[in-house]
Design an enzyme around this catalytic site. Structure first.
Site, PDB file in Angstrom:
ATOM      1  N   LYS A   1      12.550 -29.573   2.667  1.00 51.91           N
ATOM      2  CA  LYS A   1      12.006 -28.505   3.528  1.00 51.91           C
ATOM      3  C   LYS A   1      12.085 -27.153   2.830  1.00 51.91           C
ATOM      4  O   LYS A   1      11.181 -26.345   2.909  1.00 51.91           O
ATOM      5  CB  LYS A   1      12.820 -28.395   4.828  1.00 51.91           C
ATOM      6  CG  LYS A   1      12.661 -29.551   5.779  1.00 51.91           C
ATOM      7  CD  LYS A   1      13.152 -29.162   7.169  1.00 51.91           C
ATOM      8  CE  LYS A   1      14.627 -28.811   7.234  1.00 51.91           C
ATOM      9  NZ  LYS A   1      15.529 -29.956   7.268  1.00 51.91           N
TER      10      LYS A   1
ATOM     11  N   GLU B   1      13.296 -21.563   8.178  1.00 55.06           N
ATOM     12  CA  GLU B   1      13.515 -23.009   8.054  1.00 55.06           C
ATOM     13  C   GLU B   1      14.707 -23.399   8.917  1.00 55.06           C
ATOM     14  O   GLU B   1      15.753 -22.761   8.860  1.00 55.06           O
ATOM     15  CB  GLU B   1      13.799 -23.335   6.577  1.00 55.06           C
ATOM     16  CG  GLU B   1      14.141 -24.781   6.331  1.00 55.06           C
ATOM     17  CD  GLU B   1      14.734 -25.021   4.926  1.00 55.06           C
ATOM     18  OE1 GLU B   1      14.674 -24.127   4.053  1.00 55.06           O
ATOM     19  OE2 GLU B   1      15.287 -26.119   4.727  1.00 55.06           O
TER      20      GLU B   1
ATOM     21  N   LYS C   1      -4.913 -41.116  11.971  1.00 52.65           N
ATOM     22  CA  LYS C   1      -3.898 -41.596  12.902  1.00 52.65           C
ATOM     23  C   LYS C   1      -2.856 -40.500  13.184  1.00 52.65           C
ATOM     24  O   LYS C   1      -2.494 -40.241  14.328  1.00 52.65           O
ATOM     25  CB  LYS C   1      -3.199 -42.791  12.244  1.00 52.65           C
ATOM     26  CG  LYS C   1      -2.932 -43.934  13.169  1.00 52.65           C
ATOM     27  CD  LYS C   1      -2.532 -45.121  12.311  1.00 52.65           C
ATOM     28  CE  LYS C   1      -1.704 -46.088  13.105  1.00 52.65           C
ATOM     29  NZ  LYS C   1      -1.262 -47.213  12.282  1.00 52.65           N
TER      30      LYS C   1
ATOM     31  N   CYS D   1      31.725 -17.908 -15.240  1.00 53.63           N
ATOM     32  CA  CYS D   1      32.789 -17.721 -14.252  1.00 53.63           C
ATOM     33  C   CYS D   1      34.034 -18.528 -14.656  1.00 53.63           C
ATOM     34  O   CYS D   1      34.691 -18.153 -15.614  1.00 53.63           O
ATOM     35  CB  CYS D   1      32.295 -18.049 -12.851  1.00 53.63           C
ATOM     36  SG  CYS D   1      33.234 -17.142 -11.613  1.00 53.63           S
TER      37      CYS D   1
ATOM     38  N   HIS E   1      27.644 -14.803 -12.349  1.00 55.91           N
ATOM     39  CA  HIS E   1      26.782 -15.996 -12.260  1.00 55.91           C
ATOM     40  C   HIS E   1      25.327 -15.639 -12.574  1.00 55.91           C
ATOM     41  O   HIS E   1      24.542 -15.392 -11.656  1.00 55.91           O
ATOM     42  CB  HIS E   1      26.860 -16.595 -10.853  1.00 55.91           C
ATOM     43  CG  HIS E   1      28.164 -17.248 -10.558  1.00 55.91           C
ATOM     44  ND1 HIS E   1      28.417 -18.575 -10.854  1.00 55.91           N
ATOM     45  CD2 HIS E   1      29.303 -16.766 -10.010  1.00 55.91           C
ATOM     46  CE1 HIS E   1      29.653 -18.878 -10.483  1.00 55.91           C
ATOM     47  NE2 HIS E   1      30.217 -17.799  -9.979  1.00 55.91           N
TER      48      HIS E   1
ATOM     49  N   GLU F   1      22.990 -17.530 -13.375  1.00 58.33           N
ATOM     50  CA  GLU F   1      22.036 -18.551 -12.919  1.00 58.33           C
ATOM     51  C   GLU F   1      21.327 -18.162 -11.624  1.00 58.33           C
ATOM     52  O   GLU F   1      20.237 -18.652 -11.345  1.00 58.33           O
ATOM     53  CB  GLU F   1      22.733 -19.913 -12.773  1.00 58.33           C
ATOM     54  CG  GLU F   1      23.733 -20.058 -11.620  1.00 58.33           C
ATOM     55  CD  GLU F   1      25.149 -19.618 -11.958  1.00 58.33           C
ATOM     56  OE1 GLU F   1      25.331 -18.808 -12.879  1.00 58.33           O
ATOM     57  OE2 GLU F   1      26.095 -20.087 -11.278  1.00 58.33           O
TER      58      GLU F   1
HETATM   59  N1  GLN Z   1      38.126 -20.108  -9.522  1.00 59.88           N
HETATM   60  C1  GLN Z   1      37.800 -18.961 -10.296  1.00 59.88           C
HETATM   61  C2  GLN Z   1      38.051 -17.664  -9.551  1.00 59.88           C
HETATM   62  O1  GLN Z   1      38.158 -17.660  -8.351  1.00 59.88           O
HETATM   63  C3  GLN Z   1      36.354 -19.021 -10.765  1.00 59.88           C
HETATM   64  C4  GLN Z   1      35.380 -18.947  -9.657  1.00 59.88           C
HETATM   65  C5  GLN Z   1      34.016 -19.438 -10.041  1.00 59.88           C
HETATM   66  O2  GLN Z   1      33.844 -20.081 -11.064  1.00 59.88           O
HETATM   67  N2  GLN Z   1      33.021 -19.157  -9.219  1.00 59.88           N
HETATM   68  O3  GLN Z   1      38.119 -16.627 -10.152  1.00 59.88           O
END
Ligand code: GLN
Length: 542
Positions: free
Chosen positions: A17, A140, A223, A382, A508, A510
């Protein structure tokens, strides 16, 4: 007036979805409209932040620090539009708001009930994006028709559409038309029943999107239209894509779904140009520069959704370099048992993603060591950065047993430690360092080369950080601090100077990568992996 599209799902879960909603949003955006997306999740957690990835897949983090459902990742990757706190409401969040208000006396004298108080709060969430400059909101509804827990959400969207009028809101129902192998037939009955359930609560879908393995015949279309009360042309086929999820919007566009939606909503059908998207899909399917294999060393590897954004961002890095990225998913605990060489041999690059808890941590550290010593491009994210720091401390700086206090509270060398701001916090939900923060890049570094600018903003989700007491010792041994918070206090990126490509970040990246605009660190990492693997092949040849 802002128009609304409500997307529900029937028959089974995992129908995609979110992908369909994201694809429609892309098409409507390309038709010149400003679109916002949101997801309503029927579970009782206030947000998915406290759930294991095994329960719910990856936790996606928005710019403004909401911990949300991974479908929001699709929304952002497809449309390039940032989601916010208003993009994901759960039953828990709705109830918690209503109950707090009740305690404050906000309903004095009244009995607080699911209808109208909970449904009103859901409706308030749905209207959160209503504004002069927002044309369409796509909402959604998580879960499957017939679930007890989604009933208040369905009642809320029924009321909402009734209030705004048919011309301003429409219902899209996504359903499954299964192929029964033994009978050699596709079956429409589950869809009829699912629409029947919706109808019994007052929702009649305007558009039916049918997920299927094989093409529907004209008979099936007829249908479904007849028994589900939907115009024939509004029965849409969404067959499994051959190569990539990024084909979905193109398939939907071929059936003019966006045109029908705009007509239903009384909006002008502007011209659409999907040529860049088509070119991107072509590159993904037939890249010019061959393929590379990248190892992702994690602890939730058996569930594909746990590292959704990581896998997507690697794919984007491949698109940017016109190379196919094959991912070798490696369970870090297996490295502990079998050794890094056995599981990482031959890969062009190693990525260690984020995570929590000590299971598999030593395997990740071994993976870092393998990549560092064998000069294989390494990307740490991270927890992956924290592992890189521990590895460097132990094996390059001679700090035996260096650790993070997350895992060994009384380690002799706490190279990763709890952030000062986290020390007084006891609640687990929504209390990490979350959302977008600025970072300054320095000097002649891989990070600077990738981003090609000095100031960046990246999303975070962590409680621990690099312990600054070890900065000098590590710098002396060749660890570069190429990204710092603007006040210089927090290490955001580390690199190893004497390595072809060894970059690890506390944030992060990503979450900010899209197929049309790969994140610079991901394209840099894939580029380095391509170069390294071809030079290694070259060496072997010679
Ligand atoms: N566990 C680690 C922290 O809290 C890394 C967290 C993570 O990788 N998002 O700092």
């Amino acid at each position: 007036m802002t128009k609304h599209i409500f997307v529900t799902g029937g028959v089974v879960s995992s129908l995609g979805k979110g992908l369909t909603a994201a694809s429609l949003a892309l098409l409507l955006t390309r038709r010149g409209y400003t679109v916002r997306l949101q997801k309503l999740d029927p579970y009782i957690n206030v947000d998915p932040g406290t759930m294991s990835p095994y329960q719910h897949g990856e936790v996606y983090v928005t710019v403004d620090g909401a911990e949300t459902d991974l479908d929001l990742g699709h929304y952002e990757r497809f449309t390039g539009i940032d989601c916010t706190q208003a993009s994901n409401y759960t039953t828990g969040r709705i109830y918690s708001t209503v109950i707090s208000r009740e305690r404050e006396g906000g309903y004095l004298g009244k009995t607080v009930q699911v209808i109208p108080h909970i449904t009103d709060e859901i409706k308030a969430g749905i209207s959160a994006f209503d504004a002069d400059d927002v044309d369409i909101v796509i909402t959604e509804i998580g879960g499957t028709t017939g679930d007890i827990e989604s009933l208040p959400f369905l009642e809320a969207i029924r009321q909402y559409r009734q209030e705004i009028g048919r011309e301003n809101g429409l219902f899209i129902h996504i359903t499954l038309v299964p192929y029964i192998k033994a009978a050699g037939e596709m079956k429409t009955k589950p869809s009829q029943q699912s629409v029947g359930i919706l109808r019994s609560i007052g929702i009649i879908p305007d558009l039916l999107v049918c997920r299927c393995e094989k093409h529907l015949s004209e008979e099936h279309f007829a249908k479904l239209a007849l028994f589900c009360n939907v115009d024939r042309k509004l029965v849409i086929e969404e067959k499994d894509v051959d190569n990539t999820i990024y084909e979905v919007p193109l398939d939907l566009a071929n059936q003019d779904v966006d045109v029908y939606i705009l007509e239903k909503l009384g909006l002008h059908v502007n011209r659409i140009d999907m040529s860049d998207w088509k070119a991107m899909v072509d590159t993904l399917i037939s890249p010019r520069n061959g393929e590379v294999e990248i190892a992702v060393v994690g602890k939730y590897i058996s569930l594909q959704d746990s590292y959704k954004s990581i896998y997507e961002a690697l794919t984007h890095g491949g698109i940017a370099n016109s190379v196919r990225v094959n991912i070798r998913m490696v369970e870090s605990e297996n490295i502990e048992k079998q050794g890094a060489e056995a599981l990482l041999n031959g890969v062009a690059g190693v990525l260690v993603p984020g995570g929590f808890g000590d299971r598999g941590i030593e395997g990740k550290i071994q993976a870092v060591q393998y990549a560092r010593e064998n000069r294989i491009p390494f990307f740490g994210i991270c927890l992956g950065m924290q592992c890189a720091v521990m590895e460097f401390a132990r094996h390059v700086c001679g700090l035996d047993g260096a650790h993070s206090t997350e895992f060994v509270a009384d380690t002799a060398h706490p190279v990763i430690d709890l952030m000062e701001a986290q020390r007084e916090i006891t609640d687990k939900g929504g209390t990490m360092r979350l959302g977008s923060y600025p970072c300054e890049l320095t000097g002649d570094t891989k990070a600077m080369e990738a981003y090609d600018r000095e100031s960046i903003d990246e999303r975070h989700r962590h409680r621990y950080e690099f312990n600054n007491q070890y900065r000098d010792a590590m710098r002396e041994k060749g660890l570069l601090f190429s990204g710092l918070s603007p006040d210089g206090a927090l290490v955001e990126i580390v690199e190893i100077e004497e390595h072809p490509w060894f970059v690890a970040c506390q944030f992060h990246p990503e979450f900010q990568s899209t197929p049309l605009n790969a994140h610079p660190l991901f394209s840099g990492f894939i580029n380095a992996s391509v170069i390294q693997s071809s030079s290694r092949v070259g060496c072997q040849g010679a």
